[in-house]
Design a protein around this motif. Sequence first.
Motif, PDB file in Angstrom:
ATOM      1  N   HIS A 111      14.706  14.298  12.231  1.00 50.72           N
ATOM      2  CA  HIS A 111      14.778  12.856  12.068  1.00 50.72           C
ATOM      3  C   HIS A 111      13.671  12.168  12.842  1.00 50.72           C
ATOM      4  CE1 HIS A 111      16.410   8.943  11.208  1.00 50.72           C
ATOM      5  NE2 HIS A 111      16.252   8.627  12.482  1.00 50.72           N
ATOM      6  N   SER A 147      12.276   7.847  13.202  1.00 48.09           N
ATOM      7  CA  SER A 147      12.458   6.483  12.720  1.00 48.09           C
ATOM      8  C   SER A 147      11.349   6.081  11.755  1.00 48.09           C
ATOM      9  CB  SER A 147      12.462   5.525  13.910  1.00 48.09           C
ATOM     10  OG  SER A 147      12.200   4.215  13.457  1.00 48.09           O
ATOM     11  N   ASN A 148      11.695   5.174  10.860  1.00 53.32           N
ATOM     12  CA  ASN A 148      10.699   4.614   9.945  1.00 53.32           C
ATOM     13  C   ASN A 148       9.729   3.667  10.656  1.00 53.32           C
ATOM     14  OD1 ASN A 148      11.053   5.741   7.259  1.00 53.32           O
ATOM     15  ND2 ASN A 148      13.109   4.885   7.351  1.00 53.32           N
ATOM     16  N   HIS A 157       4.977   6.734  10.955  1.00 56.41           N
ATOM     17  CA  HIS A 157       4.637   7.349   9.675  1.00 56.41           C
ATOM     18  C   HIS A 157       5.333   8.694   9.578  1.00 56.41           C
ATOM     19  CE1 HIS A 157       1.524   4.539   8.374  1.00 56.41           C
ATOM     20  NE2 HIS A 157       1.215   4.427   9.652  1.00 56.41           N
ATOM     21  N   ILE A 158       5.908   8.982   8.420  1.00 55.00           N
ATOM     22  CA  ILE A 158       6.547  10.281   8.188  1.00 55.00           C
ATOM     23  C   ILE A 158       5.792  10.925   7.019  1.00 55.00           C
ATOM     24  CG2 ILE A 158       8.701  11.453   7.587  1.00 55.00           C
ATOM     25  CD1 ILE A 158      10.214   9.008   8.744  1.00 55.00           C
ATOM     26  N   GLN A 178       7.557  12.024   3.810  1.00 54.12           N
ATOM     27  CA  GLN A 178       8.082  10.883   3.044  1.00 54.12           C
ATOM     28  C   GLN A 178       6.953  10.239   2.228  1.00 54.12           C
ATOM     29  OE1 GLN A 178       9.050   6.513   4.306  1.00 54.12           O
ATOM     30  NE2 GLN A 178      10.675   7.800   5.167  1.00 54.12           N
ATOM     31  N   GLU A 179       5.766  10.133   2.837  1.00 55.79           N
ATOM     32  CA  GLU A 179       4.625   9.547   2.123  1.00 55.79           C
ATOM     33  C   GLU A 179       4.181  10.446   0.969  1.00 55.79           C
ATOM     34  OE1 GLU A 179       1.790   8.186   5.144  1.00 55.79           O
ATOM     35  OE2 GLU A 179       3.376   6.931   6.004  1.00 55.79           O
ATOM     36  N   CYS A 229      16.176   5.150   0.663  1.00 54.88           N
ATOM     37  CA  CYS A 229      17.485   4.921   1.283  1.00 54.88           C
ATOM     38  C   CYS A 229      18.297   6.206   1.103  1.00 54.88           C
ATOM     39  CB  CYS A 229      18.141   3.697   0.659  1.00 54.88           C
ATOM     40  SG  CYS A 229      18.202   3.781  -1.143  1.00 54.88           S
ATOM     41  N   GLY A 277      15.446  -2.394   5.457  1.00 55.46           N
ATOM     42  CA  GLY A 277      15.202  -1.149   6.174  1.00 55.46           C
ATOM     43  C   GLY A 277      16.394  -0.231   6.147  1.00 55.46           C
ATOM     44  N   THR A 289      17.895   3.288   8.698  1.00 53.96           N
ATOM     45  CA  THR A 289      17.638   4.281   9.744  1.00 53.96           C
ATOM     46  C   THR A 289      17.288   5.638   9.147  1.00 53.96           C
ATOM     47  OG1 THR A 289      19.097   3.186  11.303  1.00 53.96           O
ATOM     48  CG2 THR A 289      18.680   5.530  11.695  1.00 53.96           C
ATOM     49  N   GLY A 338      14.803   8.152   3.674  1.00 53.09           N
ATOM     50  CA  GLY A 338      13.600   8.983   3.563  1.00 53.09           C
ATOM     51  C   GLY A 338      13.299   9.748   4.831  1.00 53.09           C
ATOM     52  N   ASN A 339      14.331  10.148   5.567  1.00 51.53           N
ATOM     53  CA  ASN A 339      14.076  10.891   6.801  1.00 51.53           C
ATOM     54  C   ASN A 339      13.487  12.264   6.458  1.00 51.53           C
ATOM     55  OD1 ASN A 339      16.023  12.969   6.776  1.00 51.53           O
ATOM     56  ND2 ASN A 339      16.998  12.295   8.657  1.00 51.53           N
TER      57      ASN A 339
END
Length: 394
Positions: free
Chosen positions: A69, A71-72, A75-76, A79-80, A98, A275, A277, A280-281
Amino acid sequence: MSTNVKSSPLMPTYNRFPLSIVKGKGSKVWDQQGVEYLDYTSGIATCNLGHVPNVVKEKLEDQLQSLWHCSNLYHIPVQEQLATLLVENSVFDQVFFCNSGAEANEAAIKLARRYAQKVKETDAYEIVTFTQSFHGRTLASLSATGQEKLQAGFYPLLPGFRYLPYNNLPALEELVAEQTCAVLLELVQGEGGVVPADPEWIAEIVQLCEKHGLLLMVDEIQTGMGRTGTLFAYEQYGIKPDVVSLAKGLGSGFPIGAILANEKAAKGFEPGTHGSTFGGNPLAAAAGLATVEHMVTSNVIQQAKEIGQYLAEELQVVQETFKHVETIRGRGLLQGMVMKDQAIKVVDKMREHQILILTAGPNVVRILPPFTTTKEEVDHFIQVLKLVLGELDS
Ligand SMILES: *Cc1c(COP(=O)(O)O)cnc(C)c1O
């Protein structure tokens, strides 16, 4: 039959089938006693690649070693990468992640309102949806859902929704009102009875949306991710929605939801306006990335389309043979068998023969095989279905 006895630690939100599932692989699941079932529910259109698909399992296992995990606020990369892949394979420009379908529709509803109020600077807020639709269980997505039986007891609902009859062309005269900002619809109503939208009706909605500047939002939570024989169902209607919502099949069973929007609609969100939490973790994004990568680089969707055609043809023969069956309808591997009486009777009897299927409303049997199902499995399914319908007809 219900296993929700008073002593259950679970709230009685589901009328559960008397079956405890502990393992799955491909088209099969096993219960606690080791009995094997053919799973033609795919966890309600979620395990599209079958249970525990290796391509997704491997990527998830790798991700488990590095980062669970983050946080958004950062940059992850994974996910990108998933967002890039979704954008490259659709008509959209940007993605919001989400955790579920209801949350995806929640995001779509908020985007539509904010786009109307902050980008177009109007005071429009109303979203038109349709009778027998299903958009989720949160208060906003339930308010969007055009089914009183699901809304009963939860009043007051969120204001700002108006329902028109599905597939009804003359009723579209009432589509546009002063406060209307968007339309939200399913291209095949899933929970509402496996009802494909009429292409002429969709064309008229597209035209009205363009003429009056309404956002066209398509709920592809059930129809997306290859389920209807193309990555998205909108491709088959030759339309370009402004927004689609996704969840179910996106993570092959790992919880993830998303909305995809074109550049115009995406302007509705700015930093700080929406947003999540977990959205897209890294774990969810890894499952999504492996799923979408496999879907766009292999022939698995083509396979879904072909096996779906075969299933539909076989079901047509069944319909012609048994008086209890009224019609067959659907797209790809989302097939519905409309019964003249209760669909649950067929579902229960099929389960006694170790085949899992679903209902969609009181009189529709819903069949959702994984894309990897074989012709032999379809033949077995049809053979047992004929046996069960024979018993019901006699
Ligand atoms: C399942 C479904 C939803 C709700 O998704 P959840 O993940 O259960 O919140 C919304 N819309 C459609 C069309 C669905 O099939």
